[in-house]
Motif scaffolding. Structure first.
Motif, PDB file in Angstrom:
ATOM      1  N   PHE A  43      -4.455   2.170  -1.140  1.00  0.00           N
ATOM      2  CA  PHE A  43      -3.589   1.082  -0.685  1.00  0.00           C
ATOM      3  C   PHE A  43      -3.611   0.974   0.845  1.00  0.00           C
ATOM      4  O   PHE A  43      -3.769  -0.116   1.406  1.00  0.00           O
ATOM      5  CB  PHE A  43      -2.161   1.301  -1.184  1.00  0.00           C
ATOM      6  CG  PHE A  43      -1.175   0.284  -0.691  1.00  0.00           C
ATOM      7  CD1 PHE A  43      -1.262  -1.042  -1.081  1.00  0.00           C
ATOM      8  CD2 PHE A  43      -0.153   0.660   0.169  1.00  0.00           C
ATOM      9  CE1 PHE A  43      -0.349  -1.992  -0.630  1.00  0.00           C
ATOM     10  CE2 PHE A  43       0.761  -0.277   0.626  1.00  0.00           C
ATOM     11  CZ  PHE A  43       0.658  -1.605   0.228  1.00  0.00           C
ATOM     12  N   LEU A  44      -3.466   2.099   1.522  1.00  0.00           N
ATOM     13  CA  LEU A  44      -3.436   2.071   2.983  1.00  0.00           C
ATOM     14  C   LEU A  44      -4.786   1.660   3.570  1.00  0.00           C
ATOM     15  O   LEU A  44      -4.836   0.955   4.586  1.00  0.00           O
ATOM     16  CB  LEU A  44      -2.984   3.421   3.524  1.00  0.00           C
ATOM     17  CG  LEU A  44      -1.519   3.753   3.236  1.00  0.00           C
ATOM     18  CD1 LEU A  44      -1.198   5.176   3.660  1.00  0.00           C
ATOM     19  CD2 LEU A  44      -0.582   2.763   3.907  1.00  0.00           C
ATOM     20  N   ARG A  45      -5.875   2.069   2.929  1.00  0.00           N
ATOM     21  CA  ARG A  45      -7.198   1.639   3.403  1.00  0.00           C
ATOM     22  C   ARG A  45      -7.360   0.119   3.280  1.00  0.00           C
ATOM     23  O   ARG A  45      -7.968  -0.515   4.138  1.00  0.00           O
ATOM     24  CB  ARG A  45      -8.312   2.363   2.654  1.00  0.00           C
ATOM     25  CG  ARG A  45      -8.521   3.785   3.121  1.00  0.00           C
ATOM     26  CD  ARG A  45      -9.730   4.428   2.453  1.00  0.00           C
ATOM     27  NE  ARG A  45      -9.896   5.791   2.844  1.00  0.00           N
ATOM     28  CZ  ARG A  45     -10.520   6.204   3.954  1.00  0.00           C
ATOM     29  NH1 ARG A  45     -11.020   5.316   4.789  1.00  0.00           N
ATOM     30  NH2 ARG A  45     -10.638   7.490   4.227  1.00  0.00           N
ATOM     31  N   ILE A  46      -6.797  -0.449   2.229  1.00  0.00           N
ATOM     32  CA  ILE A  46      -6.825  -1.916   2.065  1.00  0.00           C
ATOM     33  C   ILE A  46      -6.054  -2.566   3.212  1.00  0.00           C
ATOM     34  O   ILE A  46      -6.520  -3.531   3.820  1.00  0.00           O
ATOM     35  CB  ILE A  46      -6.239  -2.329   0.693  1.00  0.00           C
ATOM     36  CG1 ILE A  46      -7.162  -1.896  -0.434  1.00  0.00           C
ATOM     37  CG2 ILE A  46      -5.994  -3.840   0.638  1.00  0.00           C
ATOM     38  CD1 ILE A  46      -6.537  -2.005  -1.821  1.00  0.00           C
ATOM     39  N   LEU A  47      -4.873  -2.034   3.528  1.00  0.00           N
ATOM     40  CA  LEU A  47      -4.078  -2.595   4.617  1.00  0.00           C
ATOM     41  C   LEU A  47      -4.792  -2.451   5.959  1.00  0.00           C
ATOM     42  O   LEU A  47      -4.766  -3.374   6.780  1.00  0.00           O
ATOM     43  CB  LEU A  47      -2.697  -1.938   4.675  1.00  0.00           C
ATOM     44  CG  LEU A  47      -1.773  -2.164   3.483  1.00  0.00           C
ATOM     45  CD1 LEU A  47      -0.393  -1.566   3.759  1.00  0.00           C
ATOM     46  CD2 LEU A  47      -1.663  -3.633   3.099  1.00  0.00           C
ATOM     47  N   PRO A  64     -10.034  -2.431  16.281  1.00  0.00           N
ATOM     48  CA  PRO A  64      -9.068  -2.116  15.219  1.00  0.00           C
ATOM     49  C   PRO A  64      -9.191  -0.642  14.814  1.00  0.00           C
ATOM     50  O   PRO A  64     -10.293  -0.095  14.751  1.00  0.00           O
ATOM     51  CB  PRO A  64      -9.494  -3.026  14.062  1.00  0.00           C
ATOM     52  CG  PRO A  64     -10.304  -4.096  14.702  1.00  0.00           C
ATOM     53  CD  PRO A  64     -10.969  -3.465  15.881  1.00  0.00           C
ATOM     54  N   PRO A  65      -8.066  -0.009  14.550  1.00  0.00           N
ATOM     55  CA  PRO A  65      -8.117   1.403  14.170  1.00  0.00           C
ATOM     56  C   PRO A  65      -8.717   1.581  12.775  1.00  0.00           C
ATOM     57  O   PRO A  65      -8.583   0.719  11.911  1.00  0.00           O
ATOM     58  CB  PRO A  65      -6.653   1.833  14.184  1.00  0.00           C
ATOM     59  CG  PRO A  65      -5.891   0.572  13.919  1.00  0.00           C
ATOM     60  CD  PRO A  65      -6.698  -0.530  14.546  1.00  0.00           C
ATOM     61  N   GLU A  66      -9.376   2.701  12.609  1.00  0.00           N
ATOM     62  CA  GLU A  66      -9.850   3.114  11.288  1.00  0.00           C
ATOM     63  C   GLU A  66      -8.722   3.898  10.616  1.00  0.00           C
ATOM     64  O   GLU A  66      -7.808   4.387  11.285  1.00  0.00           O
ATOM     65  CB  GLU A  66     -11.100   4.009  11.423  1.00  0.00           C
ATOM     66  CG  GLU A  66     -12.267   3.346  12.118  1.00  0.00           C
ATOM     67  CD  GLU A  66     -12.899   2.241  11.290  1.00  0.00           C
ATOM     68  OE1 GLU A  66     -12.851   2.340  10.050  1.00  0.00           O
ATOM     69  OE2 GLU A  66     -13.413   1.291  11.900  1.00  0.00           O
ATOM     70  N   TYR A  67      -8.815   4.045   9.313  1.00  0.00           N
ATOM     71  CA  TYR A  67      -7.820   4.803   8.559  1.00  0.00           C
ATOM     72  C   TYR A  67      -7.655   6.202   9.160  1.00  0.00           C
ATOM     73  O   TYR A  67      -6.537   6.679   9.359  1.00  0.00           O
ATOM     74  CB  TYR A  67      -8.256   4.864   7.091  1.00  0.00           C
ATOM     75  CG  TYR A  67      -7.359   5.681   6.204  1.00  0.00           C
ATOM     76  CD1 TYR A  67      -6.115   5.198   5.819  1.00  0.00           C
ATOM     77  CD2 TYR A  67      -7.756   6.936   5.743  1.00  0.00           C
ATOM     78  CE1 TYR A  67      -5.284   5.943   4.992  1.00  0.00           C
ATOM     79  CE2 TYR A  67      -6.939   7.681   4.922  1.00  0.00           C
ATOM     80  CZ  TYR A  67      -5.701   7.185   4.545  1.00  0.00           C
ATOM     81  OH  TYR A  67      -4.890   7.926   3.736  1.00  0.00           O
ATOM     82  N   GLU A  68      -8.775   6.828   9.484  1.00  0.00           N
ATOM     83  CA  GLU A  68      -8.749   8.193  10.017  1.00  0.00           C
ATOM     84  C   GLU A  68      -8.065   8.258  11.389  1.00  0.00           C
ATOM     85  O   GLU A  68      -7.538   9.301  11.764  1.00  0.00           O
ATOM     86  CB  GLU A  68     -10.176   8.752  10.108  1.00  0.00           C
ATOM     87  CG  GLU A  68     -10.814   9.033   8.757  1.00  0.00           C
ATOM     88  CD  GLU A  68     -11.248   7.764   7.995  1.00  0.00           C
ATOM     89  OE1 GLU A  68     -11.451   7.858   6.777  1.00  0.00           O
ATOM     90  OE2 GLU A  68     -11.364   6.691   8.626  1.00  0.00           O
ATOM     91  N   ASP A  69      -8.076   7.157  12.138  1.00  0.00           N
ATOM     92  CA  ASP A  69      -7.396   7.124  13.441  1.00  0.00           C
ATOM     93  C   ASP A  69      -5.883   7.221  13.283  1.00  0.00           C
ATOM     94  O   ASP A  69      -5.191   7.671  14.194  1.00  0.00           O
ATOM     95  CB  ASP A  69      -7.703   5.814  14.188  1.00  0.00           C
ATOM     96  CG  ASP A  69      -9.165   5.650  14.543  1.00  0.00           C
ATOM     97  OD1 ASP A  69      -9.862   6.670  14.698  1.00  0.00           O
ATOM     98  OD2 ASP A  69      -9.608   4.493  14.659  1.00  0.00           O
ATOM     99  N   ILE A  70      -5.378   6.782  12.152  1.00  0.00           N
ATOM    100  CA  ILE A  70      -3.939   6.696  11.930  1.00  0.00           C
ATOM    101  C   ILE A  70      -3.378   7.925  11.209  1.00  0.00           C
ATOM    102  O   ILE A  70      -2.213   8.265  11.364  1.00  0.00           O
ATOM    103  CB  ILE A  70      -3.592   5.423  11.111  1.00  0.00           C
ATOM    104  CG1 ILE A  70      -4.151   4.187  11.803  1.00  0.00           C
ATOM    105  CG2 ILE A  70      -2.089   5.289  10.908  1.00  0.00           C
ATOM    106  CD1 ILE A  70      -4.051   2.928  10.955  1.00  0.00           C
ATOM    107  N   ILE A 147      -0.244  -7.413   8.839  1.00  0.00           N
ATOM    108  CA  ILE A 147      -0.638  -7.820   7.487  1.00  0.00           C
ATOM    109  C   ILE A 147       0.117  -9.095   7.129  1.00  0.00           C
ATOM    110  O   ILE A 147       1.349  -9.110   7.186  1.00  0.00           O
ATOM    111  CB  ILE A 147      -0.285  -6.717   6.461  1.00  0.00           C
ATOM    112  CG1 ILE A 147      -0.797  -5.340   6.909  1.00  0.00           C
ATOM    113  CG2 ILE A 147      -0.764  -7.079   5.070  1.00  0.00           C
ATOM    114  CD1 ILE A 147      -2.295  -5.232   7.029  1.00  0.00           C
ATOM    115  N   THR A 148      -0.592 -10.138   6.739  1.00  0.00           N
ATOM    116  CA  THR A 148       0.105 -11.361   6.330  1.00  0.00           C
ATOM    117  C   THR A 148       0.778 -11.144   4.986  1.00  0.00           C
ATOM    118  O   THR A 148       0.420 -10.239   4.228  1.00  0.00           O
ATOM    119  CB  THR A 148      -0.861 -12.559   6.230  1.00  0.00           C
ATOM    120  OG1 THR A 148      -1.758 -12.338   5.138  1.00  0.00           O
ATOM    121  CG2 THR A 148      -1.633 -12.781   7.525  1.00  0.00           C
ATOM    122  N   LYS A 149       1.737 -12.009   4.672  1.00  0.00           N
ATOM    123  CA  LYS A 149       2.428 -11.879   3.378  1.00  0.00           C
ATOM    124  C   LYS A 149       1.455 -12.075   2.227  1.00  0.00           C
ATOM    125  O   LYS A 149       1.559 -11.405   1.192  1.00  0.00           O
ATOM    126  CB  LYS A 149       3.614 -12.822   3.299  1.00  0.00           C
ATOM    127  CG  LYS A 149       3.307 -14.290   3.418  1.00  0.00           C
ATOM    128  CD  LYS A 149       4.595 -15.118   3.443  1.00  0.00           C
ATOM    129  CE  LYS A 149       4.360 -16.588   3.486  1.00  0.00           C
ATOM    130  NZ  LYS A 149       3.830 -17.115   4.724  1.00  0.00           N
TER     131      LYS A 149
END
Length: 167
Positions: A43-47, A64-70, A147-149
């Motif tokens: 889910f977070l990777r999709i976001l 833009p940050p990568e998942y691993e950056d966060i 993230i848009t609605k």
């Protein structure tokens, strides 16, 4: 946060906070274990991907940050995910919402309710990124996802469908 260290501290109210909630102790290790759950990671990777699309639609100034950056940012977050939904607010309130989501959540999410608010969030992130680039004081928004609605709805629906397929 009213009783934080015995101080009278501003206590922001998030639109949506996803626990567990760290009110009197750090829960970084608990958030780490949540992040190891495959459905949460998916889910977070999709976001993160939607955030990339939104930022790159404007230009390529902000990487833009990568998942691993966060993953290990904001280890002392108040909640696992902090979400602010911005619709009829001024730019100053929009800035406050973005900073609160990023500061209080391991993953901060802002959901602009219109294209105007989407552009405003992107401009805000670009500005904060520029301040870092220019070696000025700034706020790190690496863990903030725009993230848009519609994207949030799609992400939740896709995850629901995939989860039902695995069950």
């Amino acid at each position: 946060m009213r009783d934080e260290y015995g101080l009278s501290v501003y206590s922001p109210r998030l639109d949506i906070a996803v626990g567990p909630f760290a009110t009197h102790e750090r829960l970084g290790h608990e958030y780490d274990s949540i992040l190891r759950r495959p459905i949460v990671e998916e889910f977070l990777r999709i976001l993160v991907e939607y955030n990339r699309i939104n930022l790159e639609a404007f230009d390529n100034f902000v990487r833009p940050p990568e998942y691993e950056d966060i993953l290990y940012m904001n280890h002392n977050a108040r909640c696992f995910m902090a979400i602010e939904i911005e619709h009829l607010v001024s730019r100053k309130h929009l800035i406050g919402g973005a900073i609160n989501a990023s500061a209080l959540g391991r993953f901060g999410v802002v959901i602009p309710w219109s294209d105007e608010k989407l552009r405003a969030f992107i401009k805000l992130v670009r500005y904060l990124h520029y301040l870092r680039f220019a070696e000025k004081n700034t706020f790190n928004t690496t863990n903030l996802l725009i993230i848009t609605k519609e994207q949030m709805d799609t992400a939740l629906q896709d995850l629901k469908i995939r989860h039902m397929e695995y069950s």
